[in-house]
Design an enzyme around this catalytic site. Structure first.
Site, PDB file in Angstrom:
ATOM      1  CB  SER A 293       4.706   6.396   1.493  1.00 21.28           C
ATOM      2  OG  SER A 293       4.389   5.461   0.485  1.00 21.28           O
TER       3      SER A 293
ATOM      4  CB  THR B  96      -0.956   0.028   1.201  1.00 21.95           C
ATOM      5  OG1 THR B  96      -0.201  -0.120   2.413  1.00 21.95           O
ATOM      6  CG2 THR B  96      -1.999  -1.064   1.101  1.00 21.95           C
ATOM      7  N   GLY B  97       2.165   1.130   0.029  1.00 22.33           N
ATOM      8  CA  GLY B  97       3.030   2.289  -0.089  1.00 22.33           C
ATOM      9  C   GLY B  97       3.257   2.671  -1.541  1.00 22.33           C
TER      10      GLY B  97
ATOM     11  NE  ARG C 208       3.603  -1.035   9.334  1.00 20.47           N
ATOM     12  CZ  ARG C 208       3.397   0.053  10.051  1.00 20.47           C
ATOM     13  NH1 ARG C 208       3.070  -0.042  11.317  1.00 20.47           N
ATOM     14  NH2 ARG C 208       3.498   1.248   9.507  1.00 20.47           N
ATOM     15  NE  ARG C 209      -1.638   1.570   8.490  1.00 19.00           N
ATOM     16  CZ  ARG C 209      -1.571   2.880   8.282  1.00 19.00           C
ATOM     17  NH1 ARG C 209      -2.481   3.674   8.838  1.00 19.00           N
ATOM     18  NH2 ARG C 209      -0.634   3.397   7.509  1.00 19.00           N
TER      19      ARG C 209
ATOM     20  CD  GLN D 269      11.473   1.473  -1.696  1.00 20.51           C
ATOM     21  OE1 GLN D 269      10.517   0.949  -2.249  1.00 20.51           O
ATOM     22  NE2 GLN D 269      11.348   2.516  -0.886  1.00 20.51           N
TER      23      GLN D 269
ATOM     24  CE1 TYR E 257      16.544   2.538   3.954  1.00 18.34           C
ATOM     25  CE2 TYR E 257      18.100   4.150   3.137  1.00 18.34           C
ATOM     26  CZ  TYR E 257      16.808   3.779   3.405  1.00 18.34           C
ATOM     27  OH  TYR E 257      15.771   4.627   3.096  1.00 18.34           O
TER      28      TYR E 257
ATOM     29  CE  LYS F 129      18.223   6.042   6.972  1.00 19.70           C
ATOM     30  NZ  LYS F 129      17.222   5.786   8.035  1.00 19.70           N
TER      31      LYS F 129
END
Length: 375
Positions: free
Chosen positions: A197, A18-19, A46-47, A127, A166, A131
């Site tokens: 997101s 869903t992101g 998660r949801r 992904q 990461y 960063k």
């Protein structure tokens, strides 16, 4: 460089569907354009999927969180997963906490999928992002100790000597070799469409613009003089999906790390003009004054304004605090170096996907409107 050879048809599990990235990955894999596609795709988040989610009636099989726990997935309708596309993220207050929670999530799923001798899993894409090169820029303590990186960002750059989740994810997937291969995809700022997101720069700008429009306030640039005039890049979520599917099916891309951007660059001065155009607000040039515009504090008090906009426009019911990331965007817009990644390695290995950033920006704003997330 050929494709992975196997008599087993590819079956994907997209975690974090869903992101922005997860949705684009799922949409791409179920299309005939995907290498080896259309794939059979299982997904997890998660949801529950929100009402705007565009794949509710498409060939997508949803796994609940309990089915990704130990001893559960093999008793679910036997999804013989061959590829995992990891686009999940949880954000905690410190980078040490990020390391713990995100590595635990990935380890749990991989342990479940590989515990059986009949496991079909053969590749995992993960992904991450830039960063990796900058260090934990959102950590309240560690961010003050970082040194500016040396752009353009290159995949073989040494790791920054600070905690970084990461790094934990990369080391984790590498530990499953040689049975399971992997690829790492270091994206820039993602442009896509989702309310789920943690870091959605474009939606944050959209909400900010709508509130400025509603209150007849100027659409001021919240960054510094340096970022206003220097180069940056972004990643269209569709390019990220294409690169992950390519790497998952290309022999020569096994166990490699790839930057993933649109392939072009821009200044925020030019981007601010474009955003003003697409959001239909007056363009306000950056004045270069010494006093920083503290939009984080200003917007912290504007949740009720967004509530009124949602109600009056009949939008998907969202809370401003849950769909925006003003502090994270503020950090990116106030750096003192050019946020640019090299795409040379990706091209050397055979991936030539790209997107024109102005066109991409307009597309994703249109998509946010089609999904009724913004007016």
């Amino acid at each position: 460089m050929g494709d992975h050879r196997s008599s087993t048809p590819p079956v994907a599990l997209v975690v974090g569907v869903t992101g922005m990235a997860g949705l684009s990955i799922a949409e791409y894999l179920i299309s005939p354009a995907a290498p080896g596609g259309p794939w059979r795709v299982y997904c997890s988040a998660r949801r529950e999927k929100p009402s705007w989610f565009p794949l509710r009636r498409r060939p997508l099989h949803h796994l609940r969180r309990r089915q990704l726990r130990r001893h559960s997935i093999n008793s679910a309708p036997s999804p013989q997963i061959t590829h995992v596309f990891w686009a999940a993220l949880q954000v905690r207050a410190t980078e040490e906490e990020n390391c713990a929670v995100n590595s635990a999530m990935l380890a749990n799923v991989l342990n479940v999928l590989t515990k059986s001798e009949s496991s079909k899993l053969r590749h995992v894409t993960v992904q991450t992002g830039t960063k990796h090169y900058m260090g934990p820029i959102f950590d309240p303590f560690l961010s003050t100790q970082l040194s500016p990186p040396d752009p353009p960002f290159l995949e073989d750059a040494p790791r920054v000597p600070f905690p970084n989740f990461y790094y934990e994810l990369e080391d984790l997937v590498a530990s499953y070799a040689p049975k399971v291969s992997h690829s790492i995809h270091r994206c820039s700022i993602i442009f896509g469409a989702s309310t789920r997101s943690a870091y959605n720069c474009l939606l944050t700008f959209a909400v900010y613009a709508e509130i400025c429009k509603y209150e007849r306030a100027p659409f001021r640039y919240p960054g510094n003089q340096y970022t206003w005039g220097h180069l940056c890049d972004v990643t269209d979520a569709r390019v990220l999906a294409e690169q992950q599917a390519w790497a998952a099916t290309t022999e020569g891309a096994r166990n490699e790390r790839f930057n993933c951007t649109n392939g072009d660059v821009f200044t925020w001065k030019r981007m601010w003009k474009l955003l003003s155009e697409v959001f239909e607000v007056e363009y306000v040039p950056f004045d270069g004054g010494d006093e920083k515009f503290d939009w984080v504090s200003v917007m912290r008090e504007k949740g009720h304004v967004w509530d009124r906009i949602v109600e009056e426009k009949g939008l998907f019911r969202s809370k401003m605090e849950e769909i925006t990331c003003f502090a994270a965007v503020d950090a990116v817009l106030n750096i003192g170096f050019q946020h640019v990644s090299s795409m040379n390695k990706s091209k050397d290995f055979g991936f030539f996907g790209y997107a024109d950033t102005p066109t991409s920006t307009k597309y994703w704003v249109m998509r946010l409107r089609q999904l009724n997330i913004i007016p």
